[in-house]
Design an enzyme around this catalytic site. Structure first.
Site, PDB file in Angstrom:
ATOM      1  N   ASN A  18      12.283  -5.104  -1.869  1.00  0.00           N
ATOM      2  CA  ASN A  18      11.311  -4.451  -0.993  1.00  0.00           C
ATOM      3  C   ASN A  18      12.118  -3.773   0.106  1.00  0.00           C
ATOM      4  O   ASN A  18      12.534  -4.413   1.078  1.00  0.00           O
ATOM      5  CB  ASN A  18      10.342  -5.488  -0.415  1.00  0.00           C
ATOM      6  N   ARG A 103       9.151  -2.663  -4.926  1.00  0.00           N
ATOM      7  CA  ARG A 103       7.881  -2.367  -4.284  1.00  0.00           C
ATOM      8  C   ARG A 103       7.917  -0.919  -3.815  1.00  0.00           C
ATOM      9  O   ARG A 103       8.830  -0.506  -3.100  1.00  0.00           O
ATOM     10  CB  ARG A 103       7.658  -3.273  -3.072  1.00  0.00           C
ATOM     11  N   HIS A 192      -1.625  -2.766   0.000  1.00  0.00           N
ATOM     12  CA  HIS A 192      -1.571  -4.216  -0.260  1.00  0.00           C
ATOM     13  C   HIS A 192      -2.091  -4.545  -1.655  1.00  0.00           C
ATOM     14  O   HIS A 192      -2.578  -5.651  -1.904  1.00  0.00           O
ATOM     15  CB  HIS A 192      -2.407  -4.997   0.770  1.00  0.00           C
ATOM     16  N   ARG A 253      -2.173  -1.609  14.755  1.00  0.00           N
ATOM     17  CA  ARG A 253      -2.933  -0.446  14.283  1.00  0.00           C
ATOM     18  C   ARG A 253      -4.400  -0.592  14.653  1.00  0.00           C
ATOM     19  O   ARG A 253      -4.969  -1.670  14.586  1.00  0.00           O
ATOM     20  CB  ARG A 253      -2.801  -0.292  12.769  1.00  0.00           C
ATOM     21  N   GLU A 396       3.261 -11.723  -3.319  1.00  0.00           N
ATOM     22  CA  GLU A 396       3.471 -10.352  -3.784  1.00  0.00           C
ATOM     23  C   GLU A 396       4.752 -10.223  -4.595  1.00  0.00           C
ATOM     24  O   GLU A 396       4.809  -9.437  -5.547  1.00  0.00           O
ATOM     25  CB  GLU A 396       3.493  -9.404  -2.589  1.00  0.00           C
TER      26      GLU A 396
END
Length: 422
Positions: A18, A103, A192, A253, A396
């Site tokens: 990743n 990823r 996601h 955010r 993940e």
């Protein structure tokens, strides 16, 4: 550079990478039993204080190693990763390594499944940089570096957006001029995706159902946060949109805002586009409301009577509750609501507050069950609840490894363990 899918029939390991703008997270897994052989992180790439933290998980237990020193770029970082793995007898030159899974944040509409990386695939990922300027360039750098280290090995891209490509047009389209939207690829993509896929499937198993039989609302609550409505194993709606900015209140955010806020800030406050971008992505959400983006700290402040922390928590929960209700309406029938990721898995007050008041929808949380901490998927709803409420730790990296190995195994079906993934 083209990756080939020809691998040794003895190869059962997958390295998951990743790659961020200044970091690389990695895990090495053995797909015979999905066990982890090593995990690690390289951070502050490009600085004099670069650091690699590596933990082998073989032999007599985990012994974390850490070293610092300048790593000028991702090539230097991945070479450091290779050195650490080789130190433990797990080197990238091992014939047991079947593939490297990457990823990739944005795959647009073209990539709805894991994909063996070719020059054409990389070119398309590059074309998507304008809609993922913070993520795709780093992902590309990681891929190219890994290709240079093992040009003979299959490199597989697993896209954050892929799980959401099943959304109907009514959910994916924004109500703006169609020609303009199509010309600039403006639509809801969602993110996601590997987490939502993994958690929705695990939630169905927790209920004793096949994924095709279960309707699940997944709440991935970390510093980045997103919700999804999953009907029979397929995503039919999700909260993030063209970018990861839309939707839930997050650590830094804003989530949903009136689009005219941007015009107002430009015209009235004289802010530039870049300044507004920074405000909404890095100085908003929980940190904008109360100065903290750590839910543990926010809850501590609430206990001390801090009103700004209370406001931030209330705004966070209000948005979360709205999405639960909206996705309940989208699905029509809900079998479970699943909380996952850092906040979702660990913040009992968030879970309790998000479900409170939704009893008429068949939702409830058992206080004692909710207070239990653990690493296993579990139900936190009382037996009488019509809709299950679950805490399902996400994984993940395992999802990326499984998708990567399944793709490679499909071209080399004699790979040990491939039968279990087919």
């Amino acid at each position: 550079m083209e990756s080939t899918a020809a691998v040794s029939t003895n190869a059962t390991r997958v390295l998951v990478l990743n790659s961020g703008s200044s970091s690389v997270k990695y895990q090495l897994l053995d797909m015979r039993d999905s066990s982890r052989l090593a995990v690690g992180l390289v951070e502050r790439i490009g600085e004099e204080t670069s650091r690699i933290v590596h933990t082998p998980l073989t032999g007599d237990g985990a012994h974390k190693r850490e070293r610092t020193g300048a790593m000028a770029d991702h090539e230097a970082a991945l070479k450091a990763v290779a050195e650490e793995l080789a130190h433990d007898g797990l080197g990238l030159d091992s014939p047991e390594l079947a593939a490297i899974g990457h990823r990739v944040v944005h795959g647009g509409l073209r990539f709805s499944a894991p994909t063996v990386i070719t020059d054409e695939v990389l070119a398309e990922v590059e074309r998507l940089v304008p809609v993922a300027p913070l993520h795709n360039p780093a992902n590309i750098t990681g891929i190219r570096t890994a290709q240079a280290l093992r040009p003979d090995l299959p490199q597989v891209a697993v896209f954050d957006t892929a799980f959401h490509t099943t959304m109907p047009e009514a959910a994916a389209r924004y109500a703006i001029d169609v020609e303009t939207a199509d010309a600039h690829r403006i639509r809801r993509y969602g993110f996601h995706g590997t987490s939502h896929a993994y958690v929705s499937r695990k939630t169905a198993a927790l209920l004793g159902k096949d994924p095709s039989e279960a309707n699940v609302i997944v709440l991935h609550l970390g510093n980045g946060a997103s919700a999804s409505a999953v009907a029979g194993g397929r995503c039919v709606d999700t909260s993030m949109g063209l970018t990861p900015l839309e939707g839930l209140v997050m650590g830094t955010r804003s989530g949903d805002v009136d689009p005219a806020v941007t015009f107002h800030l430009k015209r009235v406050a004289g802010m530039s586009v870049d300044e507004i971008d920074t405000l909404l992505n890095k100085k908003s959400g929980l940190v904008g409301l109360c100065g903290d983006n750590d839910m543990r700290e926010i809850n501590r402040r609430i206990e001390e009577g801090d009103e700004r922390a209370r406001l931030a928590f209330d705004v966070y929960i209000h948005r979360l509750k709205k999405y639960i209700g909206a996705y309940y309406a989208v699905l029509g029938r809900v079998d479970a609501v699943a909380f996952t990721a850092g906040v979702g898995e660990n913040a009992a007050p968030v879970r309790e507050a998000a479900i409170a008041g939704l009893e008429e929808l068949g939702l409830a949380v058992d206080a004692d069950l909710n207070a239990v901490r653990g690493d296993e998927a579990r139900l936190i709803s009382p037996a009488y609840a019509r809709v299950a409420v679950a805490v399902v730790p996400t994984d993940e990296e395992l999802e990326i490894a499984q998708q990567t190995f399944a793709l490679v195994a499909a071209t080399a079906p004699r790979l040990p363990g491939s039968e279990a993934l087919s």
